[in-house]
Write a protein that holds these residues in place. Structure first.
Motif, mmCIF file in Angstrom:
data_model
loop_
_atom_site.group_PDB
_atom_site.id
_atom_site.type_symbol
_atom_site.label_atom_id
_atom_site.label_comp_id
_atom_site.label_asym_id
_atom_site.label_seq_id
_atom_site.Cartn_x
_atom_site.Cartn_y
_atom_site.Cartn_z
ATOM 1 N N ILE A 160 65.478 43.501 27.748
ATOM 2 C CA ILE A 160 66.251 42.628 26.892
ATOM 3 C C ILE A 160 66.631 41.163 27.440
ATOM 4 N N LEU A 161 66.590 41.126 28.595
ATOM 5 C CA LEU A 161 66.490 39.671 29.273
ATOM 6 C C LEU A 161 65.248 38.790 28.629
ATOM 7 N N GLU A 162 64.155 39.590 28.699
ATOM 8 C CA GLU A 162 63.207 38.723 28.155
ATOM 9 C C GLU A 162 63.205 38.243 26.838
ATOM 10 N N ALA A 163 63.592 39.262 25.996
ATOM 11 C CA ALA A 163 63.846 38.922 24.567
ATOM 12 C C ALA A 163 64.907 37.931 24.490
ATOM 13 N N ALA A 164 65.986 38.057 25.042
ATOM 14 C CA ALA A 164 66.945 37.049 25.017
ATOM 15 C C ALA A 164 66.514 35.618 25.369
ATOM 16 N N ILE A 165 65.627 35.530 26.565
ATOM 17 C CA ILE A 165 65.030 34.218 26.832
ATOM 18 C C ILE A 165 64.373 33.807 25.758
ATOM 19 N N ARG A 166 63.425 34.349 25.268
ATOM 20 C CA ARG A 166 62.573 34.113 24.072
ATOM 21 C C ARG A 166 63.298 33.616 23.074
ATOM 22 N N MET A 203 73.593 37.990 18.819
ATOM 23 C CA MET A 203 72.927 39.227 19.300
ATOM 24 C C MET A 203 71.924 39.914 18.290
ATOM 25 N N ARG A 204 72.056 39.748 16.975
ATOM 26 C CA ARG A 204 71.095 40.229 15.805
ATOM 27 C C ARG A 204 70.018 40.092 16.396
ATOM 28 N N ASP A 205 69.687 38.665 16.641
ATOM 29 C CA ASP A 205 68.368 37.953 16.946
ATOM 30 C C ASP A 205 67.770 38.702 18.411
ATOM 31 N N ILE A 206 68.638 39.018 19.335
ATOM 32 C CA ILE A 206 68.309 39.433 20.506
ATOM 33 C C ILE A 206 67.717 41.082 19.951
ATOM 34 N N PHE A 207 68.717 41.849 19.390
ATOM 35 C CA PHE A 207 68.423 43.088 18.910
ATOM 36 C C PHE A 207 66.903 43.148 18.235
ATOM 37 N N ALA A 208 66.853 42.305 17.465
ATOM 38 C CA ALA A 208 65.405 42.222 16.496
ATOM 39 C C ALA A 208 64.169 41.826 17.526
ATOM 40 N N GLU A 209 64.491 40.819 18.513
ATOM 41 C CA GLU A 209 63.282 40.186 19.652
ATOM 42 C C GLU A 209 63.089 41.571 20.377
ATOM 43 N N SER A 210 64.247 42.051 20.866
ATOM 44 C CA SER A 210 63.702 43.251 21.905
ATOM 45 C C SER A 210 63.280 44.752 21.326
ATOM 46 N N LEU A 225 65.234 46.774 19.839
ATOM 47 C CA LEU A 225 66.178 47.802 20.266
ATOM 48 C C LEU A 225 67.269 47.838 19.610
ATOM 49 N N SER A 226 67.798 48.904 19.398
ATOM 50 C CA SER A 226 69.345 49.040 18.584
ATOM 51 C C SER A 226 70.028 48.533 19.396
ATOM 52 N N ALA A 227 71.208 47.931 18.686
ATOM 53 C CA ALA A 227 72.558 47.363 19.078
ATOM 54 C C ALA A 227 73.219 48.151 20.070
ATOM 55 N N GLY A 228 73.304 49.526 20.033
ATOM 56 C CA GLY A 228 73.692 50.354 20.966
ATOM 57 C C GLY A 228 73.060 50.161 22.133
ATOM 58 N N ALA A 229 71.780 50.090 22.178
ATOM 59 C CA ALA A 229 71.049 50.217 23.400
ATOM 60 C C ALA A 229 71.171 49.121 24.004
ATOM 61 N N VAL A 230 71.194 47.759 23.409
ATOM 62 C CA VAL A 230 71.428 46.523 24.081
ATOM 63 C C VAL A 230 72.853 46.400 24.683
ATOM 64 N N TYR A 231 73.704 46.922 24.052
ATOM 65 C CA TYR A 231 75.289 46.997 24.196
ATOM 66 C C TYR A 231 75.358 48.005 25.743
ATOM 67 N N ASN A 232 74.545 48.706 25.775
ATOM 68 C CA ASN A 232 74.623 49.525 26.906
ATOM 69 C C ASN A 232 74.404 48.900 27.920
ATOM 70 N N TYR A 233 73.703 47.516 28.164
ATOM 71 C CA TYR A 233 73.434 46.703 29.425
ATOM 72 C C TYR A 233 74.230 45.679 29.305
ATOM 73 N N PHE A 234 74.435 44.655 28.198
ATOM 74 C CA PHE A 234 75.198 43.635 28.052
ATOM 75 C C PHE A 234 76.098 43.705 26.663
ATOM 76 N N GLN A 235 77.353 43.257 27.041
ATOM 77 C CA GLN A 235 78.416 43.305 26.061
ATOM 78 C C GLN A 235 78.517 41.949 25.148
ATOM 79 N N SER A 236 77.710 40.830 25.603
ATOM 80 C CA SER A 236 77.758 39.758 24.817
ATOM 81 C C SER A 236 76.667 38.800 25.278
ATOM 82 N N LYS A 237 76.357 37.584 24.756
ATOM 83 C CA LYS A 237 75.532 36.527 25.194
ATOM 84 C C LYS A 237 75.797 36.092 26.368
ATOM 85 N N GLU A 238 77.014 35.844 26.664
ATOM 86 C CA GLU A 238 77.592 35.449 27.803
ATOM 87 C C GLU A 238 77.057 36.107 29.160
#
Length: 204
Positions: free
Chosen positions: A23-29, A41-48, A50-63
């Motif tokens: 997730i972090l690598e996808a967000a950095i890209r 956050m949709r960009d990060i879902f697509a880049e990673s 992973l589903s929104a739920g999978a990402v939100y299990n780790y991070f609740q926001s861009k911040e």
């Protein structure tokens, strides 16, 4: 829903860390390509992938994501600038290598867009309290680590010189920040050649 959750296979600690890193690598890209504000956050879902739920299990926001990115960068910078076994003798020998590492990475960051992300975050830090606090902490630690290194370096070459290590460390930091901006703007600057001038400074 509770039955479904209980039936899901548990991930190992290594797998959990790998997913977080994914997730972090996808967000950095995304941040490198679109900037912090331009990334959703949709960009990060697509880049990673992973589903929104999978990402939100780790991070609740861009911040939260950028806090994690900043923490990873802080650890990496600390290891580069201030090795645990530094001494006056080793600092003298290591300064050229430090400059190559500290400034040489900017050329790669120019190519990957990482420098653009850094500048984007610094701009955002002027307006968002949480990010401001994180980046200020990182910058303070980088300055302090450079000062520690420079203090050992000066003790090795000129132990009696009346030179303030903070000032030389601040010079290195300021040069690095200026070259990072040049890298972000993809300016035609020979980063290592400029950084190498620091090796030619002589103290009276």
């Amino acid at each position: 829903m509770s039955v479904f959750i209980q039936a899901m296979p548990k991930l190992s600690k290594q797998a959990l860390q790998a997913r977080r890193d994914q997730i972090l690598e996808a967000a950095i890209r995304c941040f490198c390509r679109l900037g912090y504000q331009g990334t959703t956050m949709r960009d990060i879902f697509a880049e990673s992938e992973l589903s929104a739920g999978a990402v939100y299990n780790y991070f609740q926001s861009k911040e939260e994501i950028i806090q994690a990115v900043a923490e990873r960068n802080r650890i990496a910078d600390r290891a580069t600038i201030a090795p645990e076994d530094i001494s006056p003798e080793s600092a003298v020998a290591a300064l050229p290598q430090l400059i190559d590492l500290y400034f040489g990475s900017l050329e790669a960051e120019r190519q990957t867009g990482f420098a653009r992300m850094e500048v984007s975050l610094l701009n955002e830090a002027a307006f968002q309290g949480n990010i401001t606090a994180t980046l200020k902490t990182n910058r303070t630690e980088a300055r302090n680590a450079l000062t520690q290194f420079v203090r050992h370096y000066l003790a090795g070459i000129m132990p009696d010189a009346d030179v303030n290590p903070d000032h030389f460390a601040e010079l290195m930091f300021a040069v690095h920040q200026g070259l990072m901006l040049a890298a972000a703007l993809n300016e035609d600057v020979d980063i290592l050649a400029v950084a190498a001038l620091l090796l030619r400074i002589r103290f009276a």
